[in-house]
Design a protein around this motif. Structure first.
Motif, PDB file in Angstrom:
ATOM      1  N   PHE A  20       0.848  -1.176   0.000  1.00  0.00           N
ATOM      2  CA  PHE A  20       0.000   0.000   0.000  1.00  0.00           C
ATOM      3  C   PHE A  20       0.900   1.249   0.000  1.00  0.00           C
ATOM      4  O   PHE A  20       2.102   1.181   0.185  1.00  0.00           O
ATOM      5  N   MET A  21       0.249   2.384  -0.197  1.00  0.00           N
ATOM      6  CA  MET A  21       0.948   3.670  -0.180  1.00  0.00           C
ATOM      7  C   MET A  21       0.305   4.574   0.855  1.00  0.00           C
ATOM      8  O   MET A  21      -0.921   4.528   1.061  1.00  0.00           O
ATOM      9  N   LEU A  22       1.114   5.392   1.505  1.00  0.00           N
ATOM     10  CA  LEU A  22       0.602   6.361   2.460  1.00  0.00           C
ATOM     11  C   LEU A  22       0.567   7.735   1.818  1.00  0.00           C
ATOM     12  O   LEU A  22       1.501   8.152   1.150  1.00  0.00           O
ATOM     13  N   LYS A  23      -0.526   8.463   2.042  1.00  0.00           N
ATOM     14  CA  LYS A  23      -0.656   9.836   1.543  1.00  0.00           C
ATOM     15  C   LYS A  23      -1.300  10.659   2.653  1.00  0.00           C
ATOM     16  O   LYS A  23      -2.434  10.357   3.070  1.00  0.00           O
ATOM     17  N   ASP A  24      -0.583  11.634   3.145  1.00  0.00           N
ATOM     18  CA  ASP A  24      -1.058  12.473   4.245  1.00  0.00           C
ATOM     19  C   ASP A  24      -1.453  11.631   5.454  1.00  0.00           C
ATOM     20  O   ASP A  24      -2.456  11.893   6.141  1.00  0.00           O
ATOM     21  N   GLY A  25      -0.703  10.547   5.668  1.00  0.00           N
ATOM     22  CA  GLY A  25      -0.954   9.679   6.818  1.00  0.00           C
ATOM     23  C   GLY A  25      -2.028   8.643   6.614  1.00  0.00           C
ATOM     24  O   GLY A  25      -2.300   7.839   7.526  1.00  0.00           O
ATOM     25  N   ASN A  26      -2.641   8.651   5.423  1.00  0.00           N
ATOM     26  CA  ASN A  26      -3.707   7.696   5.147  1.00  0.00           C
ATOM     27  C   ASN A  26      -3.224   6.624   4.181  1.00  0.00           C
ATOM     28  O   ASN A  26      -2.528   6.917   3.204  1.00  0.00           O
ATOM     29  N   PRO A  27      -3.620   5.366   4.391  1.00  0.00           N
ATOM     30  CA  PRO A  27      -3.196   4.270   3.512  1.00  0.00           C
ATOM     31  C   PRO A  27      -4.116   4.136   2.287  1.00  0.00           C
ATOM     32  O   PRO A  27      -5.309   4.380   2.370  1.00  0.00           O
ATOM     33  N   TYR A  28      -3.494   3.762   1.181  1.00  0.00           N
ATOM     34  CA  TYR A  28      -4.249   3.538  -0.062  1.00  0.00           C
ATOM     35  C   TYR A  28      -3.691   2.288  -0.723  1.00  0.00           C
ATOM     36  O   TYR A  28      -2.469   2.044  -0.713  1.00  0.00           O
ATOM     37  N   CYS A  29      -4.627   1.485  -1.300  1.00  0.00           N
ATOM     38  CA  CYS A  29      -4.143   0.376  -2.097  1.00  0.00           C
ATOM     39  C   CYS A  29      -3.464   0.952  -3.339  1.00  0.00           C
ATOM     40  O   CYS A  29      -3.704   2.098  -3.711  1.00  0.00           O
ATOM     41  N   LEU A  30      -2.620   0.159  -3.959  1.00  0.00           N
ATOM     42  CA  LEU A  30      -1.855   0.664  -5.098  1.00  0.00           C
ATOM     43  C   LEU A  30      -2.742   1.123  -6.237  1.00  0.00           C
ATOM     44  O   LEU A  30      -2.493   2.148  -6.881  1.00  0.00           O
ATOM     45  N   LYS A  31      -3.830   0.382  -6.494  1.00  0.00           N
ATOM     46  CA  LYS A  31      -4.722   0.726  -7.593  1.00  0.00           C
ATOM     47  C   LYS A  31      -5.386   2.078  -7.360  1.00  0.00           C
ATOM     48  O   LYS A  31      -5.458   2.938  -8.252  1.00  0.00           O
ATOM     49  N   CYS A  32      -5.876   2.286  -6.142  1.00  0.00           N
ATOM     50  CA  CYS A  32      -6.545   3.567  -5.839  1.00  0.00           C
ATOM     51  C   CYS A  32      -5.542   4.711  -5.780  1.00  0.00           C
ATOM     52  O   CYS A  32      -5.852   5.838  -6.206  1.00  0.00           O
ATOM     53  N   TYR A  33      -4.390   4.406  -5.232  1.00  0.00           N
ATOM     54  CA  TYR A  33      -3.378   5.470  -5.139  1.00  0.00           C
ATOM     55  C   TYR A  33      -3.009   5.964  -6.536  1.00  0.00           C
ATOM     56  O   TYR A  33      -2.939   7.177  -6.791  1.00  0.00           O
ATOM     57  N   ASP A  34      -2.792   5.029  -7.472  1.00  0.00           N
ATOM     58  CA  ASP A  34      -2.440   5.425  -8.842  1.00  0.00           C
ATOM     59  C   ASP A  34      -3.584   6.181  -9.507  1.00  0.00           C
ATOM     60  O   ASP A  34      -3.366   7.151 -10.239  1.00  0.00           O
ATOM     61  N   ARG A  35      -4.836   5.738  -9.217  1.00  0.00           N
ATOM     62  CA  ARG A  35      -5.972   6.394  -9.846  1.00  0.00           C
ATOM     63  C   ARG A  35      -6.134   7.832  -9.339  1.00  0.00           C
ATOM     64  O   ARG A  35      -6.473   8.730 -10.102  1.00  0.00           O
ATOM     65  N   VAL A  36      -5.879   8.042  -8.057  1.00  0.00           N
ATOM     66  CA  VAL A  36      -6.160   9.343  -7.447  1.00  0.00           C
ATOM     67  C   VAL A  36      -4.955  10.280  -7.475  1.00  0.00           C
ATOM     68  O   VAL A  36      -5.107  11.480  -7.751  1.00  0.00           O
ATOM     69  N   PHE A  37      -3.776   9.761  -7.230  1.00  0.00           N
ATOM     70  CA  PHE A  37      -2.637  10.648  -6.955  1.00  0.00           C
ATOM     71  C   PHE A  37      -1.490  10.604  -7.976  1.00  0.00           C
ATOM     72  O   PHE A  37      -0.617  11.467  -7.958  1.00  0.00           O
ATOM     73  N   CYS A  38      -1.482   9.634  -8.850  1.00  0.00           N
ATOM     74  CA  CYS A  38      -0.292   9.506  -9.702  1.00  0.00           C
ATOM     75  C   CYS A  38      -0.163  10.687 -10.668  1.00  0.00           C
ATOM     76  O   CYS A  38      -1.162  11.320 -11.040  1.00  0.00           O
TER      77      CYS A  38
END
Length: 284
Positions: A20-38
């Motif tokens: 998973f990836m952390l963003k602003d202290g919150n965890p995200y699965c890789l798929k969602c992280y790429d969709r939202v933040f990449c």
């Protein structure tokens, strides 16, 4: 962190045992992280996914494989580069495109190296040399001809005329007399030795004389006024036997009428018009 807190912040899927990836202290699965933040690659326009290296320059992003010179396409990863008109260029291409070219060797003058400028052209310092001795000119005085640039010494040796009087090189304006160059300060009256560069002068046996010296030494004297006859500025004079007159002095000795172009009579050293000299023996 509880089990519920260890869920993807976006899709709520459990992240236990998963990457998973952390963003602003919150965890995200890789798929969602790429969709939202990449970020999206500036070159290929594809997403830079979390598993890829994201290279950033001034707010712009690239895949590592896409981070290349815009001209030669060589990789810029961990290499020096520069930006021109929104394009990234390697050092060599930037120098070739943006730096000055040497007027002599036509090669690029690399940024940071010393260059010489003359008449709107540029040279490598080592290429800016005298055409004759091939020594660097640098910031020393130079003289330019169609054949190239010359240091003062070589120009004087190769091209500058020598003074007919002192035999030294003439580097500035000169006087030409009998097809020979003279320094202005060397062009002197052969009699009194004063400078003649701004004076009227006469020549005798290939030597220059000021008017005073020439008149004193060589000029004929007018029979009427006893002043020198020089012939300067087209002045006309009359010769008869061994005597000379200014044209304005060639007048009847009795009535003073001009005798230029007229017949006249002589008696002893006097000249007369025909009217005044009637009955005299010599008629011209």
């Amino acid at each position: 962190m509880t089990a519920s807190q260890f869920d993807c912040q976006y899709c709520s899927v459990s992240l236990l045992g998963k990457k998973f990836m952390l963003k602003d202290g919150n965890p995200y699965c890789l798929k969602c992280y790429d969709r939202v933040f990449c970020n999206y690659c500036e070159e290929c326009k594809e997403a830079i996914e979390s598993g890829s290296k994201d290279l950033c320059y001034k707010g712009r992003h690239w895949h590592e494989i896409c981070f290349n010179c815009a001209k030669c396409n060589h990789s810029l990863v961990e290499k020096p580069f520069a930006a021109k008109d929104e394009r990234l260029l390697c050092s060599e291409c930037y120098s070739d495109e943006c730096s000055s070219k040497c007027f002599h060797c036509k090669k690029t003058i690399m940024p940071g190296s010393r260059k010489m400028e003359f008449k709107g052209n540029y040279w490598h310092e080592t290429c800016f040399v005298c055409e004759h001795c091939r020594q660097p000119i640098g910031t020393k005085p130079l003289i330019s001809k169609e054949s190239g640039n010359y240091c003062v010494r070589c120009f004087q040796k190769e091209f500058a005329p020598s003074c007919n009087f002192c035999k030294k090189v003439i580097t500035s304006g000169w006087i030409t007399f009998h097809d020979q160059p003279w320094h202005k300060e060397c062009f002197l009256c052969s009699g009194c030795r004063k400078e003649l560069c701004d004076e009227e002068f006469m020549s005798r046996d290939d030597y220059p004389f000021c008017l005073d010296c020439y008149n004193h030494l060589y000029a004929k004297k007018c029979v009427a006024c006893a002043k020198p006859i020089t012939g300067l500025r087209g002045a006309k004079f009359i010769c008869f036997q061994d005597r000379q007159w200014h044209s304005e002095c060639f007048n009847c000795g009795k009535c003073s009428v001009s005798l230029v172009g007229e017949g006249f009579l002589t008696q002893d050293k006097e000249i007369f018009c025909r009217k005044c000299g009637s009955g005299m023996e010599t008629d011209i």
